[in-house]
Design a protein around this motif. Structure first.
Motif, mmCIF file in Angstrom:
data_model
loop_
_atom_site.group_PDB
_atom_site.id
_atom_site.type_symbol
_atom_site.label_atom_id
_atom_site.label_comp_id
_atom_site.label_asym_id
_atom_site.label_seq_id
_atom_site.Cartn_x
_atom_site.Cartn_y
_atom_site.Cartn_z
ATOM 1 N N VAL A 1 0.827 -1.213 0.000
ATOM 2 C CA VAL A 1 0.000 0.000 0.000
ATOM 3 C C VAL A 1 0.858 1.258 0.000
ATOM 4 O O VAL A 1 0.392 2.331 -0.417
ATOM 5 C CB VAL A 1 -0.973 -0.013 1.198
ATOM 6 N N ASP A 2 2.109 1.151 0.435
ATOM 7 C CA ASP A 2 2.987 2.325 0.432
ATOM 8 C C ASP A 2 3.179 2.896 -0.968
ATOM 9 O O ASP A 2 3.362 4.112 -1.123
ATOM 10 C CB ASP A 2 4.355 1.975 1.015
ATOM 11 N N PHE A 3 3.155 2.039 -1.968
ATOM 12 C CA PHE A 3 3.356 2.533 -3.334
ATOM 13 C C PHE A 3 2.149 3.353 -3.793
ATOM 14 O O PHE A 3 2.299 4.330 -4.530
ATOM 15 C CB PHE A 3 3.648 1.356 -4.278
ATOM 16 N N ALA A 4 0.954 2.973 -3.341
ATOM 17 C CA ALA A 4 -0.227 3.806 -3.595
ATOM 18 C C ALA A 4 -0.130 5.120 -2.821
ATOM 19 O O ALA A 4 -0.464 6.190 -3.346
ATOM 20 C CB ALA A 4 -1.499 3.050 -3.210
ATOM 21 N N LEU A 5 0.351 5.042 -1.587
ATOM 22 C CA LEU A 5 0.499 6.262 -0.786
ATOM 23 C C LEU A 5 1.518 7.214 -1.400
ATOM 24 O O LEU A 5 1.359 8.439 -1.321
ATOM 25 C CB LEU A 5 0.898 5.906 0.643
ATOM 26 N N ASP A 6 2.562 6.670 -2.014
ATOM 27 C CA ASP A 6 3.538 7.523 -2.706
ATOM 28 C C ASP A 6 2.868 8.311 -3.828
ATOM 29 O O ASP A 6 3.142 9.508 -4.015
ATOM 30 C CB ASP A 6 4.669 6.674 -3.294
ATOM 31 N N LEU A 7 2.006 7.644 -4.594
ATOM 32 C CA LEU A 7 1.297 8.327 -5.678
ATOM 33 C C LEU A 7 0.357 9.393 -5.123
ATOM 34 O O LEU A 7 0.253 10.495 -5.674
ATOM 35 C CB LEU A 7 0.517 7.304 -6.510
ATOM 36 N N ILE A 8 -0.317 9.064 -4.031
ATOM 37 C CA ILE A 8 -1.256 10.017 -3.423
ATOM 38 C C ILE A 8 -0.510 11.233 -2.889
ATOM 39 O O ILE A 8 -1.004 12.369 -2.970
ATOM 40 C CB ILE A 8 -2.059 9.316 -2.313
ATOM 41 N N ALA A 9 0.700 11.020 -2.365
ATOM 42 C CA ALA A 9 1.481 12.140 -1.824
ATOM 43 C C ALA A 9 1.859 13.140 -2.908
ATOM 44 O O ALA A 9 2.099 14.317 -2.620
ATOM 45 C CB ALA A 9 2.743 11.607 -1.145
ATOM 46 N N ASP A 10 1.889 12.672 -4.157
ATOM 47 C CA ASP A 10 2.225 13.536 -5.293
ATOM 48 C C ASP A 10 0.977 14.038 -6.008
ATOM 49 O O ASP A 10 1.037 14.459 -7.154
ATOM 50 C CB ASP A 10 3.116 12.756 -6.269
ATOM 51 N N PHE A 11 -0.160 13.966 -5.315
ATOM 52 C CA PHE A 11 -1.446 14.308 -5.909
ATOM 53 C C PHE A 11 -2.194 15.214 -4.935
ATOM 54 O O PHE A 11 -2.172 14.977 -3.731
ATOM 55 C CB PHE A 11 -2.245 13.031 -6.176
ATOM 56 N N PRO A 12 -2.873 16.262 -5.417
ATOM 57 C CA PRO A 12 -3.518 17.210 -4.499
ATOM 58 C C PRO A 12 -4.840 16.699 -3.938
ATOM 59 O O PRO A 12 -5.915 17.215 -4.234
ATOM 60 C CB PRO A 12 -3.720 18.448 -5.381
ATOM 61 N N ALA A 13 -4.770 15.658 -3.104
ATOM 62 C CA ALA A 13 -5.982 15.120 -2.487
ATOM 63 C C ALA A 13 -6.339 15.918 -1.237
ATOM 64 O O ALA A 13 -5.470 16.208 -0.412
ATOM 65 C CB ALA A 13 -5.777 13.652 -2.119
ATOM 66 N N GLU A 14 -7.612 16.277 -1.099
ATOM 67 C CA GLU A 14 -8.060 16.983 0.100
ATOM 68 C C GLU A 14 -8.092 16.057 1.308
ATOM 69 O O GLU A 14 -7.834 16.471 2.437
ATOM 70 C CB GLU A 14 -9.446 17.583 -0.129
ATOM 71 N N ARG A 15 -8.439 14.790 1.099
ATOM 72 C CA ARG A 15 -8.426 13.800 2.165
ATOM 73 C C ARG A 15 -8.262 12.436 1.515
ATOM 74 O O ARG A 15 -8.531 12.262 0.324
ATOM 75 C CB ARG A 15 -9.709 13.851 3.010
ATOM 76 N N VAL A 16 -7.823 11.479 2.305
ATOM 77 C CA VAL A 16 -7.620 10.109 1.822
ATOM 78 C C VAL A 16 -8.416 9.174 2.717
ATOM 79 O O VAL A 16 -8.340 9.253 3.945
ATOM 80 C CB VAL A 16 -6.129 9.715 1.836
ATOM 81 N N VAL A 17 -9.166 8.282 2.087
ATOM 82 C CA VAL A 17 -10.005 7.310 2.783
ATOM 83 C C VAL A 17 -9.619 5.921 2.303
ATOM 84 O O VAL A 17 -9.313 5.721 1.121
ATOM 85 C CB VAL A 17 -11.497 7.577 2.499
ATOM 86 N N ALA A 18 -9.616 4.965 3.201
ATOM 87 C CA ALA A 18 -9.460 3.556 2.822
ATOM 88 C C ALA A 18 -10.583 2.761 3.466
ATOM 89 O O ALA A 18 -10.979 3.042 4.608
ATOM 90 C CB ALA A 18 -8.113 3.009 3.285
#
Length: 221
Positions: free
Chosen positions: A31-48
């Motif tokens: 899941v860290d590899f998905a989190l890396d992509l999210i960190a480079d993306f302007p997400a207001e919040r992240v939900v799993a």
């Protein structure tokens, strides 16, 4: 939204005591590899979402600022899981990502955001030509027209990243349902589109795919 609720049965013994998103790939929970992509993306919040071994998912992701949507007592599949998470998502649109794939190339989240046209689209799926995939078993999912409109069957593989309007899942009668049901409804109404990913992609849904993913991670593209 990260889809993290599944049982990971194709991983065999690796997921007996560990949820699939936390199975190590190249020394890191996948899941860290998905989190890396999210960190480079302007997400207001992240939900799993979480169901199988949900405490482990929560303990790992909550300290990283990820909100957890619990699916209890039943797992709800992708569509039902997305609908359950809507109060936490709190947005008209959401980008979803599957954590059991590895991408090599442009950030897929940025790609769907840049290609998104809400005036004509209710969902936009990111697809990869099958000859650019690694570890994929079985045929492709779609054939794409020049304008990005899909038909079922063909050599394009859905990569597990999409942007979708949250209203599309609100009125489904079933509690447990796949997003495939939503996509088919949108496609019938000419509101489903696909974009093509230019890089490489590895499916890490099976234990035997982990070395393939690790090789892709170590390869310059």
């Amino acid at each position: 939204m990260i889809f993290a609720a599944g049982f990971g049965t194709r991983m065999g013994p690796l997921t007996m005591d560990c949820p699939k998103p936390l199975v190590p790939v190249a020394g890191r929970p996948m899941v860290d590899f998905a989190l890396d992509l999210i960190a480079d993306f302007p997400a207001e919040r992240v939900v799993a979402n979480a169901h199988y071994l949900a405490d482990q998912i929560q303990d790992y992701l909550e300290p990283k600022g990820v909100l957890i949507s619990h699916e209890f007592p039943n797992i709800l599949d992708t569509g039902g899981g997305l609908r359950r998470a809507l109060p936490l998502i709190d947005s008209d649109t959401v980008v979803t990502i599957n954590p059991d794939v590895i991408w090599r190339g442009p950030n897929p989240l940025n790609m769907v955001a840049e290609a998104w046209d809400p005036d004509k689209m209710d969902a936009l799926l990111l697809c990869i030509p099958k000859d650019q995939t690694i570890g994929r078993i079985g045929p492709g999912d779609f054939t794409l027209s020049d304008g990005g409109r899909p038909t079922r069957g063909g050599s394009m593989v859905y990569g597990g990243v999409q942007i979708i309007k949250t209203s599309t899942v609100k009125d489904i009668a079933e509690d447990v349902f796949s997003l495939n049901l939503v996509w088919d409804k949108l496609n019938h109404d000419n509101r489903l589109y696909c974009a093509q990913y230019p890089g490489k992609w590895c499916d890490v849904g099976r234990a035997e795919s982990i070395p393939l993913a690790e090789n892709l991670i170590a390869t310059d593209v």
